[in-house]
Motif scaffolding. Structure first.
Motif, PDB file in Angstrom:
ATOM      1  N   ASP A 233       0.826  -1.200   0.000  1.00 15.21           N
ATOM      2  CA  ASP A 233       0.000   0.000   0.000  1.00 15.21           C
ATOM      3  C   ASP A 233       0.863   1.253   0.000  1.00 15.21           C
ATOM      4  O   ASP A 233       0.567   2.216  -0.716  1.00 15.21           O
ATOM      5  CB  ASP A 233      -0.926  -0.015   1.214  1.00 15.21           C
TER       6      ASP A 233
ATOM      7  N   ARG B 294       0.904   4.110  -3.082  1.00 18.29           N
ATOM      8  CA  ARG B 294       0.590   5.523  -2.874  1.00 18.29           C
ATOM      9  C   ARG B 294       1.793   6.429  -3.145  1.00 18.29           C
ATOM     10  O   ARG B 294       1.619   7.589  -3.532  1.00 18.29           O
ATOM     11  CB  ARG B 294       0.071   5.733  -1.454  1.00 18.29           C
TER      12      ARG B 294
ATOM     13  N   THR C  87      -9.182  12.032  -7.855  1.00 21.69           N
ATOM     14  CA  THR C  87      -8.805  12.469  -6.513  1.00 21.69           C
ATOM     15  C   THR C  87      -8.910  13.988  -6.450  1.00 21.69           C
ATOM     16  O   THR C  87      -9.156  14.660  -7.460  1.00 21.69           O
ATOM     17  CB  THR C  87      -7.363  12.050  -6.166  1.00 21.69           C
TER      18      THR C  87
END
Length: 243
Positions: free
Chosen positions: A87, A91, A155
């Motif tokens: 993760d 990111r 986003t």
């Protein structure tokens, strides 16, 4: 088929790249495959090979090379849950990093007599947003883009992939998993709206009953009928714009 593993020099180091292409009748249109979060593994190489066997020069880069190029076992992820390191890498891999890598890949292919343009981009999960951003960053070189069960395409950041839609000249395909928390309906609507407003030739499709990652044959969530339909869509898209 011919295949090889090479290292290409980028601004940040040496990036391993798997390349596969038909042996006969070059040059072939280039397709860049953007990996998902678990990283490079034989499953992804096999998917690159499937694209190559229908007549493309396929490049599969290890986008985690800045951190040593780790990979994560999807089977363990299914039983143990998300890996914190995976993760973090996902990111931390910014669009600016991947777009810089993409330019190097395109220039490498341009110097190879076996490859030609226009270029296709295809990305899975994490890679979907990078394939999308690449199409909006290199519009004169990328003719087709496929984003499959991708995450974080919309986003609040200034570099959100969907904000680059206005520059896209490629034909695009977005394949969504049903109920995917990484691409909820409001994100799908934002992508659809951006494509419509900017006149992008795009098809958006949601596959009922599927989960994030449904195209991967070794995943617990693999949905063969939907995955095969995706292949049909992708090959039609590439045939339309890259042949």
């Amino acid at each position: 088929m011919l295949e090889r593993e090479i290292d290409v020099t980028t601004a940040d180091g040496r990036m391993p790249v798997f390349i596969t292409a038909p042996e006969h009748d070059p040059p072939h249109a280039t397709v860049i495959v953007y990996m998902d979060g678990p990283g490079i593994r034989e499953e992804l190489r096999d998917m690159a090979r499937r694209i190559g066997t229908v007549g493309y020069y396929v490049m599969l880069p290890n986008l985690f090379y800045r951190d040593g190029g780790p990979s994560f076992d999807p089977a363990l992820l299914a039983t143990r849950g998300p890996d914190p390191e995976m993760d973090r890498l996902n990111r931390a891999l910014s669009h600016s990093m991947v777009l810089s890598d993409t330019r190097v890949l395109m220039d490498y292919a341009a110097a190879d007599p076996a490859a030609r343009e226009p270029i296709g981009t295809i990305g899975y999960c994490m890679g979907g947003r990078h394939a999308y951003a690449a199409a909006g960053t290199f519009p004169t070189r990328i003719g087709a883009m496929a984003s499959l069960h991708a995450g974080f395409q919309v986003t609040a950041a200034a570099d959100s992939a969907h904000l680059l839609t206005r520059h896209i000249e490629a034909s695009c395909y977005f394949g969504f998993a049903d109920g995917d928390p990484l691409t909820p309906p409001e994100h799908q609507h934002a992508i659809d709206d951006a494509c419509r407003r900017h006149g992008v030739d795009a098809v958006l499709e949601t596959f009922p009953g599927t989960e994030h990652g449904f195209t991967f044959p070794t995943r617990f969530c693999y949905d063969k009928p939907s995955a095969e339909r995706v292949w049909e869509r992708v090959f039609a898209l590439f045939g339309k714009r890259l042949r």
